[in-house]
Motif scaffolding. Sequence first.
Motif, PDB file in Angstrom:
ATOM      1  N   LEU A  90      52.188  17.408  28.143  1.00  0.00           N
ATOM      2  CA  LEU A  90      51.297  16.306  28.098  1.00  0.00           C
ATOM      3  C   LEU A  90      50.156  15.634  27.637  1.00  0.00           C
ATOM      4  CD1 LEU A  90      52.823  13.678  29.897  1.00  0.00           C
ATOM      5  CD2 LEU A  90      52.447  14.237  31.858  1.00  0.00           C
ATOM      6  N   ALA A  91      49.156  16.412  28.192  1.00  0.00           N
ATOM      7  CA  ALA A  91      47.792  16.070  27.844  1.00  0.00           C
ATOM      8  C   ALA A  91      46.885  17.234  27.560  1.00  0.00           C
ATOM      9  CB  ALA A  91      47.550  15.999  29.038  1.00  0.00           C
ATOM     10  N   PRO A  92      45.747  16.671  26.720  1.00  0.00           N
ATOM     11  CA  PRO A  92      45.005  18.117  26.051  1.00  0.00           C
ATOM     12  C   PRO A  92      44.288  18.311  26.911  1.00  0.00           C
ATOM     13  CG  PRO A  92      44.026  15.866  25.133  1.00  0.00           C
ATOM     14  CD  PRO A  92      45.554  15.501  26.646  1.00  0.00           C
ATOM     15  N   GLY A  93      44.135  19.853  26.960  1.00  0.00           N
ATOM     16  CA  GLY A  93      43.848  20.726  27.906  1.00  0.00           C
ATOM     17  C   GLY A  93      44.068  22.418  27.456  1.00  0.00           C
ATOM     18  N   LEU A  94      43.508  23.450  27.979  1.00  0.00           N
ATOM     19  CA  LEU A  94      43.343  24.564  27.806  1.00  0.00           C
ATOM     20  C   LEU A  94      44.978  25.283  27.268  1.00  0.00           C
ATOM     21  CD1 LEU A  94      42.190  27.515  27.974  1.00  0.00           C
ATOM     22  CD2 LEU A  94      43.576  28.250  30.063  1.00  0.00           C
ATOM     23  N   PHE A  95      45.560  24.249  27.276  1.00  0.00           N
ATOM     24  CA  PHE A  95      46.804  25.109  26.729  1.00  0.00           C
ATOM     25  C   PHE A  95      46.723  24.258  25.152  1.00  0.00           C
ATOM     26  CE2 PHE A  95      49.143  25.743  30.779  1.00  0.00           C
ATOM     27  CZ  PHE A  95      48.863  27.228  30.900  1.00  0.00           C
ATOM     28  N   GLN A  96      47.105  23.189  25.210  1.00  0.00           N
ATOM     29  CA  GLN A  96      46.581  22.690  24.290  1.00  0.00           C
ATOM     30  C   GLN A  96      45.871  23.226  23.159  1.00  0.00           C
ATOM     31  OE1 GLN A  96      48.841  20.102  23.007  1.00  0.00           O
ATOM     32  NE2 GLN A  96      47.607  19.830  20.539  1.00  0.00           N
TER      33      GLN A  96
ATOM     34  N   ARG B 283      40.701  20.430  33.842  1.00  0.00           N
ATOM     35  CA  ARG B 283      39.760  20.086  33.578  1.00  0.00           C
ATOM     36  C   ARG B 283      38.673  19.719  32.317  1.00  0.00           C
ATOM     37  NH1 ARG B 283      40.165  25.535  35.954  1.00  0.00           N
ATOM     38  NH2 ARG B 283      38.999  25.770  38.292  1.00  0.00           N
ATOM     39  N   ASN B 284      40.167  19.763  31.219  1.00  0.00           N
ATOM     40  CA  ASN B 284      39.547  18.833  30.254  1.00  0.00           C
ATOM     41  C   ASN B 284      38.813  17.197  30.862  1.00  0.00           C
ATOM     42  OD1 ASN B 284      40.282  17.409  27.659  1.00  0.00           O
ATOM     43  ND2 ASN B 284      40.506  19.264  26.576  1.00  0.00           N
ATOM     44  N   PRO B 285      38.113  16.972  30.021  1.00  0.00           N
ATOM     45  CA  PRO B 285      38.121  15.065  30.894  1.00  0.00           C
ATOM     46  C   PRO B 285      38.657  14.455  29.481  1.00  0.00           C
ATOM     47  CG  PRO B 285      36.018  15.850  30.032  1.00  0.00           C
ATOM     48  CD  PRO B 285      36.627  17.087  30.228  1.00  0.00           C
ATOM     49  N   HIS B 286      39.208  14.612  28.827  1.00  0.00           N
ATOM     50  CA  HIS B 286      40.173  13.703  28.021  1.00  0.00           C
ATOM     51  C   HIS B 286      41.099  13.673  28.406  1.00  0.00           C
ATOM     52  CE1 HIS B 286      41.497  12.414  23.842  1.00  0.00           C
ATOM     53  NE2 HIS B 286      42.058  11.577  24.323  1.00  0.00           N
ATOM     54  N   GLY B 287      41.753  14.532  28.974  1.00  0.00           N
ATOM     55  CA  GLY B 287      43.978  15.120  29.598  1.00  0.00           C
ATOM     56  C   GLY B 287      43.050  14.386  30.662  1.00  0.00           C
TER      57      GLY B 287
ATOM     58  N   VAL C  30      44.277  22.377  39.788  1.00  0.00           N
ATOM     59  CA  VAL C  30      42.988  22.222  39.409  1.00  0.00           C
ATOM     60  C   VAL C  30      41.926  21.680  39.764  1.00  0.00           C
ATOM     61  CG1 VAL C  30      41.902  22.244  36.635  1.00  0.00           C
ATOM     62  CG2 VAL C  30      43.850  23.082  37.759  1.00  0.00           C
ATOM     63  N   LEU C  31      41.864  20.265  40.241  1.00  0.00           N
ATOM     64  CA  LEU C  31      41.464  18.649  40.605  1.00  0.00           C
ATOM     65  C   LEU C  31      41.911  18.338  41.392  1.00  0.00           C
ATOM     66  CD1 LEU C  31      40.453  16.315  38.166  1.00  0.00           C
ATOM     67  CD2 LEU C  31      42.774  17.929  37.544  1.00  0.00           C
ATOM     68  N   GLY C  32      41.340  17.391  42.320  1.00  0.00           N
ATOM     69  CA  GLY C  32      42.364  16.629  43.505  1.00  0.00           C
ATOM     70  C   GLY C  32      41.810  14.650  43.172  1.00  0.00           C
TER      71      GLY C  32
END
Length: 221
Positions: A178-184, A6-10, A36-38
């Motif tokens: 791999l990308a920013p988000g909740l886990f980062q 859900r992180n737009p940067h990710g 999470v998204l499509g």
Amino acid sequence: MAHGTRNPHGVALIGDLACAMRERLDVDVSVAFVDVLGPSPSEALARLNRETTVVPAFLGRGYHVRRDIPEHLSRPGLPPTRVTDSLGPSDEVLAALVDRLDEAGRRRGDAVVLAAAGSSDPMAVADVEEVADRLSSLVDAPVTVAFAAPSPRVAHIPSVAEAVSRTRGRVAVASHLLAPGLFQSRLCESGADLGARPRALPPHSLDRPGAHPPQPLPDRA
């Protein structure tokens, strides 16, 4: 095909990876997400309606790679597909890990926590442990495996915060993401002395309007 966040940067970063592939290979590249998204993998393939090569944008061979993606690809009415290996474990993944740690300010003698998303899939766990063993040789330091979202079925692997608290001296967190988000975000809140950026986050991506640069980690108590 990536996990999704859900992180737009990710999300934008996955788009950047697709653009880079398009430029390097001179082929059409579409993006799909398994969670999470499509669009989902099956939705994306249905829109393409032609023979397609599927690239799992995952750093290991976990549940999504071995079960979710094949399940999507087996649905009726979809075009024929070829599937590549996941991105890791590989020499390129290890080299990127070392680069991100050095960029974050790792010093000789720092302990390292290799922080992955987390999985109860034995093959995914084995992949992370293999990366940790190889990384330890490359940085000449002990490397502890930790999960941003520990599974109760893999009780011997601590959370990132637990792994940091058990480690003496300066601790650097290597982001096996791999990308920013909740886990980062959880890595940034672990209490480590320094933390590396996600694997696929190139410096120029921070220049995108609306992008949020990584924040410095707080000092450990």
